[in-house]
Write an enzyme that holds these catalytic residues in place. Structure first.
Site, mmCIF file in Angstrom:
data_model
loop_
_atom_site.group_PDB
_atom_site.id
_atom_site.type_symbol
_atom_site.label_atom_id
_atom_site.label_comp_id
_atom_site.label_asym_id
_atom_site.label_seq_id
_atom_site.Cartn_x
_atom_site.Cartn_y
_atom_site.Cartn_z
ATOM 1 N N HIS A 125 -8.424 -3.969 2.655
ATOM 2 C CA HIS A 125 -8.818 -3.313 3.912
ATOM 3 C C HIS A 125 -9.913 -2.255 3.665
ATOM 4 C CE1 HIS A 125 -8.311 -1.158 7.711
ATOM 5 N NE2 HIS A 125 -7.386 -1.979 8.107
ATOM 6 N N GLU A 144 -13.047 -6.402 5.893
ATOM 7 C CA GLU A 144 -11.863 -6.697 5.088
ATOM 8 C C GLU A 144 -11.793 -8.169 4.695
ATOM 9 O OE1 GLU A 144 -10.004 -4.020 8.547
ATOM 10 O OE2 GLU A 144 -8.585 -5.346 7.555
ATOM 11 N N ARG A 162 0.825 -1.238 0.000
ATOM 12 C CA ARG A 162 0.000 0.000 0.000
ATOM 13 C C ARG A 162 0.847 1.270 0.000
ATOM 14 N NH1 ARG A 162 -2.673 0.572 6.102
ATOM 15 N NH2 ARG A 162 -0.702 0.691 7.259
HETATM 16 O O1 TA6 Z 1 -7.778 -4.006 10.148
HETATM 17 C C1 TA6 Z 1 -7.728 -3.674 11.475
HETATM 18 C C2 TA6 Z 1 -6.376 -3.079 11.818
HETATM 19 O O2 TA6 Z 1 -5.396 -4.060 11.849
HETATM 20 C C3 TA6 Z 1 -6.535 -2.343 13.132
HETATM 21 O O3 TA6 Z 1 -5.838 -3.008 14.161
HETATM 22 C C4 TA6 Z 1 -5.990 -0.948 12.841
HETATM 23 O O4 TA6 Z 1 -4.614 -0.898 13.133
HETATM 24 C C5 TA6 Z 1 -6.295 -0.820 11.360
HETATM 25 O O5 TA6 Z 1 -5.976 -2.089 10.837
HETATM 26 C C6 TA6 Z 1 -5.629 0.336 10.655
HETATM 27 O O6 TA6 Z 1 -4.263 0.106 10.523
HETATM 28 P P1 TA6 Z 1 -3.390 1.306 9.877
HETATM 29 O O7 TA6 Z 1 -1.991 0.804 9.846
HETATM 30 O O8 TA6 Z 1 -3.942 1.559 8.494
HETATM 31 O O9 TA6 Z 1 -3.624 2.502 10.768
#
Ligand code: TA6
Length: 293
Positions: A160, A262, A91
């Site tokens: 995500h 997700e 990403r």
């Molecule tokens: O998908 C859930 C997660 O793993 C949460 O724990 C939170 O950290 C989210 O992803 C967002 O992660 P990021 O690195 O995009 O802030």
């Protein structure tokens, strides 16, 4: 490469291209940075379907907050090296746009990322990934991984997806009743889902499930159907109040207007790709109701 008339490439001040799509069936934005679907609004929807933070930071090497970040080749923190970026390298890398086509019903885009000295610094393997995106009344994102090396690859991953909702307090998620999940808020704990998922606190759960879900959003009088292929984990996340305040690229009140659903392969659903082998994970999103008033 020639773009269809309905796609305009705009260079973001940070130096990467954002593709603006204005098509009879859909309005959308896709970033070349991360092969990242940022916005998607099918014709007739009064509200965008994907959530994009108004405080998202657009910078090389930084993930865009919202839309559909591609988390790959590891989900969450790197398993052994906490200094490596959260959710892997995909990403935050520049992807190459290979094709962009406009059909009567949709727009299709194909991006590629192949290992580079920079990616090998983060993940010492040879690979080629493709992200296929179809944007129309339905949104479909496919992440294809091919192992170009001589050793098996172990990959965890997530598409995500941030979904925009009218009021998280009234949202329910159907389709995961009785599913086991890893609750990662506080001490990671295995639990089992009873009935629909509702939201009254931080939710950060990795459901062991291959099923699709339905997000009911009564405030905007619509249902968002999220389906998937090649995925053994469904991650459901809402940061709620305290974590929203801690995330600089998210307004404090933003938790009320989105959730993440997700399509993933995390934990025990990690994917093993043999030399020369490949793996595909797909998520699709469509909407019922929510028409323009
Ligand atoms: O998908 C859930 C997660 O793993 C949460 O724990 C939170 O950290 C989210 O992803 C967002 O992660 P990021 O690195 O995009 O802030």
């Amino acid at each position: 490469m020639t773009l269809p008339d309905c796609i305009r490439a705009v260079e973001d001040p940070s130096g990467y291209l954002i593709y603006h799509i204005q098509h009879p069936a859909v309005t959308a934005k896709v970033s070349g940075h991360g092969a990242h679907v940022m916005e998607w609004t099918p014709r007739g929807q009064a509200q965008p379907v994907l959530y994009l933070s108004p405080q998202a930071i657009f910078a090389l090497g930084k993930a865009i907050r919202g839309g559909i970040p591609i988390c790959w080749p590891w989900f969450n923190a790197h398993p052994t090296d906490a200094t490596k970026p959260m959710h892997g390298l995909a990403r935050i890398q520049p992807w190459e746009l290979l094709r962009a086509d406009a059909q009567e019903s949709h727009v299709a885009m194909l991006f590629r990322l192949q290992n580079t000295p920079e990616t090998r610094e983060l993940w010492p393997h040879d690979f080629v990934c493709h992200v296929g995106i179809s944007l129309g009344a339905k949104l479909e994102v496919s992440l294809m991984t091919q192992n170009l090396g001589s050793e098996p690859l172990r990959v965890t991953e997530a598409l995500h997806t941030y979904l925009s909702v009218g009021d998280i307090h009234r949202v329910t998620v159907q389709g995961l009743a009785e599913a086991r999940y890893l609750d990662t808020v506080g001490e990671p704990t295995q639990r089992q889902q009873e009935g629909d998922i509702t939201f009254d606190r931080e939710i950060d759960r990795q459901y062991h499930s291959t099923a699709g879900v339905v997000v009911n959003d009564p405030a905007w009088e619509r249902q968002i159907i999220v389906d998937k292929l090649g995925s053994g984990t469904t991650v459901v996340w809402n940061p709620w109040i305290e974590k929203s305040k801690r995330l600089a690229d998210l307004p404090d009140e933003a938790y009320q207007g989105f959730l993440c659903v997700e399509a993933a392969n995390a934990g025990e659903a990690a994917v093993r790709i043999l030399p020369g082998g490949q793996h595909v994970i797909v998520t699709s999103v469509c909407v019922q109701g929510g028409g323009a008033n």
